[in-house]
Design an enzyme around this catalytic site. Structure first.
Site, PDB file in Angstrom:
ATOM      1  N   HIS A  51      -4.407 -67.344 -25.332  1.00 43.92           N
ATOM      2  CA  HIS A  51      -3.048 -66.686 -25.939  1.00 43.92           C
ATOM      3  C   HIS A  51      -2.145 -67.487 -26.604  1.00 43.92           C
ATOM      4  O   HIS A  51      -1.377 -66.625 -27.617  1.00 43.92           O
ATOM      5  CB  HIS A  51      -2.631 -65.881 -24.324  1.00 43.92           C
ATOM      6  CG  HIS A  51      -3.651 -63.960 -24.236  1.00 43.92           C
ATOM      7  ND1 HIS A  51      -4.150 -63.892 -24.883  1.00 43.92           N
ATOM      8  CD2 HIS A  51      -4.890 -64.300 -22.621  1.00 43.92           C
ATOM      9  CE1 HIS A  51      -4.408 -62.449 -24.024  1.00 43.92           C
ATOM     10  NE2 HIS A  51      -5.172 -63.578 -23.055  1.00 43.92           N
ATOM     11  N   GLU A  59       0.356 -57.985 -24.070  1.00 46.34           N
ATOM     12  CA  GLU A  59      -0.561 -56.468 -23.820  1.00 46.34           C
ATOM     13  C   GLU A  59       0.613 -55.171 -24.274  1.00 46.34           C
ATOM     14  O   GLU A  59       0.364 -53.750 -24.747  1.00 46.34           O
ATOM     15  CB  GLU A  59      -0.903 -56.506 -22.561  1.00 46.34           C
ATOM     16  CG  GLU A  59      -2.521 -56.954 -22.525  1.00 46.34           C
ATOM     17  CD  GLU A  59      -3.697 -56.667 -22.617  1.00 46.34           C
ATOM     18  OE1 GLU A  59      -3.651 -55.713 -23.048  1.00 46.34           O
ATOM     19  OE2 GLU A  59      -4.361 -57.708 -23.068  1.00 46.34           O
ATOM     20  N   HIS A  74       1.220 -62.331 -19.989  1.00 55.36           N
ATOM     21  CA  HIS A  74       0.128 -61.137 -21.027  1.00 55.36           C
ATOM     22  C   HIS A  74       0.854 -59.879 -20.670  1.00 55.36           C
ATOM     23  O   HIS A  74       0.516 -59.394 -21.508  1.00 55.36           O
ATOM     24  CB  HIS A  74      -0.844 -61.876 -19.813  1.00 55.36           C
ATOM     25  CG  HIS A  74      -2.578 -61.459 -19.768  1.00 55.36           C
ATOM     26  ND1 HIS A  74      -2.344 -59.892 -20.054  1.00 55.36           N
ATOM     27  CD2 HIS A  74      -3.405 -61.734 -20.204  1.00 55.36           C
ATOM     28  CE1 HIS A  74      -3.633 -59.727 -19.489  1.00 55.36           C
ATOM     29  NE2 HIS A  74      -4.176 -60.923 -20.527  1.00 55.36           N
TER      30      HIS A  74
END
Length: 211
Positions: A166, A131, A100
């Site tokens: 995701h 990210e 993530h």
């Protein structure tokens, strides 16, 4: 219990199933007369969600005789990438694990994991994040690193306990900005495949949590 209220609400709306949030689970434990509480988070790393969980438990310390909180999957956060926790290959194929990413200090966990892979001799394993934090885990930087290392085949996998939005969209989706699309668009690789399975589905990982 789930730490994410947004997911609790989603499951309830979709399936009519009600899952406790952390506070509700703790209240239920108190009502049930639990004396010794053991909490095993299924978080990947010692990040923001883990901190929030620890904070929530602080408010209940006096309601139990003992409260024990186990570490997340990757263990404690070290001070930098050289700190490696104890717990933690196909020819011409690079495995890119997409995590993530976080601006939390826990982002060093990704660098630690990359260092551990190197130490174990898995030169074909690369760590990325949605990210792009830490910086070297941003998609374009991972593409460059895989190309530079000379790999022509790529397999993308989620570095997440659960393969959700995701994994299915940011990693394997058909949009131009998905990782699969960006790896293909770079023109550097013969094949780009996705394996959509969360770490939580792997028996060895389940055993670490259980232990």
């Amino acid at each position: 219990a789930f730490t994410a209220q947004i997911i609790i609400n989603h499951v309830q709306a979709r399936d009519g199933e009600k899952i406790d949030n952390v506070e509700q689970a703790l209240d239920r434990a108190v009502e049930n007369g639990v004396k010794n509480l053991v909490v095993q988070p299924t978080h990947l790393m010692h990040g923001a969600e883990y901190d929030e969980l620890v904070d929530a438990l602080d408010g209940y310390k006096d309601k139990f005789e003992t409260v024990t909180i186990a570490e997340p999957l990757l263990g404690e956060v070290g001070s930098d990438a050289t700190v490696v926790n104890e717990d933690t290959a196909e020819d011409g194929t690079a495995f890119v694990f997409m995590g993530h990413g976080t601006s939390h200090t826990a982002k060093v966990s990704y660098s630690q994991m990359a260092a551990q892979m190197e130490k174990l001799g898995y030169d074909n394993v690369f760590i990325g994040t949605v990210e792009g934090e830490p910086e070297e885990t941003a998609c374009e930087n991972v593409i460059a690193a895989v190309k530079e290392a000379g790999y022509t085949k790529v397999i993308l996998r989620p570095l997440m306990v659960v393969a959700g939005d995701h994994a299915n969209n940011d990693m394997a989706g058909d949009d131009d900005d998905s990782w699969k699309s960006q790896f293909v668009a770079s023109g550097n690789f013969e094949s780009v495949d996705c394996q959509i399975a969360g770490l939580g589905e792997i028996d060895a990982i389940q055993q670490i949590y259980a232990a």
